[in-house]
Design a protein around this motif. Structure first.
Motif, PDB file in Angstrom:
ATOM      1  N   TYR A   1       0.848  -1.301  -0.227  1.00 23.06           N
ATOM      2  CA  TYR A   1      -0.055  -0.127   0.010  1.00 23.06           C
ATOM      3  C   TYR A   1       0.936   1.142   0.196  1.00 23.06           C
ATOM      4  O   TYR A   1       2.008   1.250   0.763  1.00 23.06           O
ATOM      5  CB  TYR A   1      -0.881   0.050   1.304  1.00 23.06           C
ATOM      6  N   THR A   2       0.644   2.195  -0.826  1.00 23.57           N
ATOM      7  CA  THR A   2       1.365   3.409  -1.088  1.00 23.57           C
ATOM      8  C   THR A   2       0.659   4.854  -0.736  1.00 23.57           C
ATOM      9  O   THR A   2      -0.782   4.802  -0.548  1.00 23.57           O
ATOM     10  CB  THR A   2       1.826   3.742  -2.335  1.00 23.57           C
ATOM     11  N   SER A   3       1.017   5.683  -0.234  1.00 25.71           N
ATOM     12  CA  SER A   3       0.745   6.966   0.235  1.00 25.71           C
ATOM     13  C   SER A   3       1.638   8.278   0.004  1.00 25.71           C
ATOM     14  O   SER A   3       2.886   7.895  -0.044  1.00 25.71           O
ATOM     15  CB  SER A   3      -0.038   6.731   1.641  1.00 25.71           C
TER      16      SER A   3
ATOM     17  N   LYS B   1      -1.188   8.932   6.130  1.00 25.61           N
ATOM     18  CA  LYS B   1      -1.868   7.682   5.327  1.00 25.61           C
ATOM     19  C   LYS B   1      -3.151   7.285   6.179  1.00 25.61           C
ATOM     20  O   LYS B   1      -3.484   7.667   7.259  1.00 25.61           O
ATOM     21  CB  LYS B   1      -0.793   6.592   5.657  1.00 25.61           C
TER      22      LYS B   1
ATOM     23  N   SER C   1       3.893  12.733   9.116  1.00 30.06           N
ATOM     24  CA  SER C   1       3.534  13.338   7.832  1.00 30.06           C
ATOM     25  C   SER C   1       3.505  14.710   8.010  1.00 30.06           C
ATOM     26  O   SER C   1       3.035  15.405   9.182  1.00 30.06           O
ATOM     27  CB  SER C   1       2.050  12.710   7.667  1.00 30.06           C
TER      28      SER C   1
END
Length: 323
Positions: free
Chosen positions: A228-230, A236, A267
């Motif tokens: 899974y990418t963000s 995320k 983030s």
């Protein structure tokens, strides 16, 4: 072989196995009664409104007045899951190993074979009865677990699908594991000269197989995790019901994956600046979604069921040499 001899062989098999069948029925009845009692209490707790403000995800839920974590009483449920995981060991040691081994050790099989019963029929009557009982017992215990677990499934105050007692203590893999334990014990009972020796070997083999499968779950050897990418500029999305593989990092435009500590910032602006400087275009993590519960289940079922068939075939082939 005529039907009267076959029925007589089955009757003898039942007389030899009825105590174990009775013990299995008693365990099942006790498990069902305990499940009904504790599940009723679980539903009462959920209907009380105490858990209404809790998110369904993995983030723990606490009481608004005291901050104490809110949890359902799932420990008895976990005990049932542990029993289901141990079934192949129990069935293999106490049912499979003596199935043929007891008659061989005492020499009573010779008397049976002189009555017109073939080796194949002697084996089939005993193994078929034991297998049918093992399938019934394990299937019903897995069903009791699923029924009890459903109100608390995948909740912060309950039991998530990837926890060992849920993943390995429920579903069709419990039935396949029981058959594997029976087949392993039966073969070792045929090969060993003493029942106690066969029981010890069965304990080692079935216990080792149980641990190996748990290792494949932890390492995701047979069911690989998803990636899974963000973007690094925004937080995320929560993992929810996913089972993290513990692998996190950063991805470059070429697809190279680096350690997350190359940009060890939460983030926001700092993380974005670090990613831009080092050529990272996204963050990633590896995890199995909740739907992979069935991938794990059917993979384990195929492995254990295949081994059970193989061991049974070997037992049949060796009957003429060993009996």
């Amino acid at each position: 072989m005529n039907s009267s001899l076959w029925h007589g062989s089955l009757w003898l098999a039942w007389r030899q196995q009825r105590v174990l069948a009775g013990v299995g029925a008693a365990v099942l009845a006790a498990a069902a009664a305990i499940a009904a009692y504790y599940r009723s209490g679980m539903l009462d707790a959920l209907r009380s409104g105490l858990f209404d403000h809790c998110d369904p995800g993995p983030v723990s839920c606490t009481r608004s007045d005291t901050g104490v974590p809110l949890l359902l009483d799932i420990q008895p449920l976990q005990y049932l899951g542990a029993l289901n995981i141990a079934l192949p060991v129990i069935i293999g040691v106490f049912w499979g190993a003596p199935l043929l081994g007891r008659d061989r050790e005492l020499g009573t099989h010779r008397m049976v074979l002189t009555q017109g019963v073939s080796r194949g029929q002697w084996f089939a009557s005993r193994f078929a009865l034991a297998a049918a009982t093992a399938v019934t017992l394990s299937g019903l215990l897995a069903g009791v677990f699923a029924w009890w677990w459903r109100p608390a499934a995948d909740r912060s105050y309950g039991l998530f699908w990837y926890e060992t007692t849920a993943l390995s203590g429920s579903g069709p893999r419990v039935v396949a594991a029981a058959l594997f334990g029976l087949a392993a014990g039966t073969l070792l009972g045929l090969l060993a000269r003493r029942v106690l020796a066969a029981m010890g070997l069965t304990l080692l083999v079935t216990g080792a197989m149980t641990l190996v499968l748990e290792w494949t779950h932890k390492t995701r050897l047979l069911v690989p995790p998803h990636i899974y990418t963000s973007a690094g500029s925004v937080p995320k999305l929560p993992m929810g019901e996913k089972w993290s593989a513990g692998h996190y990092g950063l991805i470059t435009a070429s697809g190279r994956r680096d350690d997350v500590m190359n940009c060890p910032f939460p983030s926001g602006a700092q993380l974005k600046d670090c990613m831009d400087r080092n050529g990272y275009v996204a963050r990633f993590y590896e995890a199995n979604p909740a739907g992979d519960y069935w991938a794990f289940q059917w993979t384990d079922t195929a492995v254990l069921g295949g081994l059970a068939l193989l061991l049974t075939a070997v037992t049949v082939l060796l009957l003429r040499r060993r009996i």
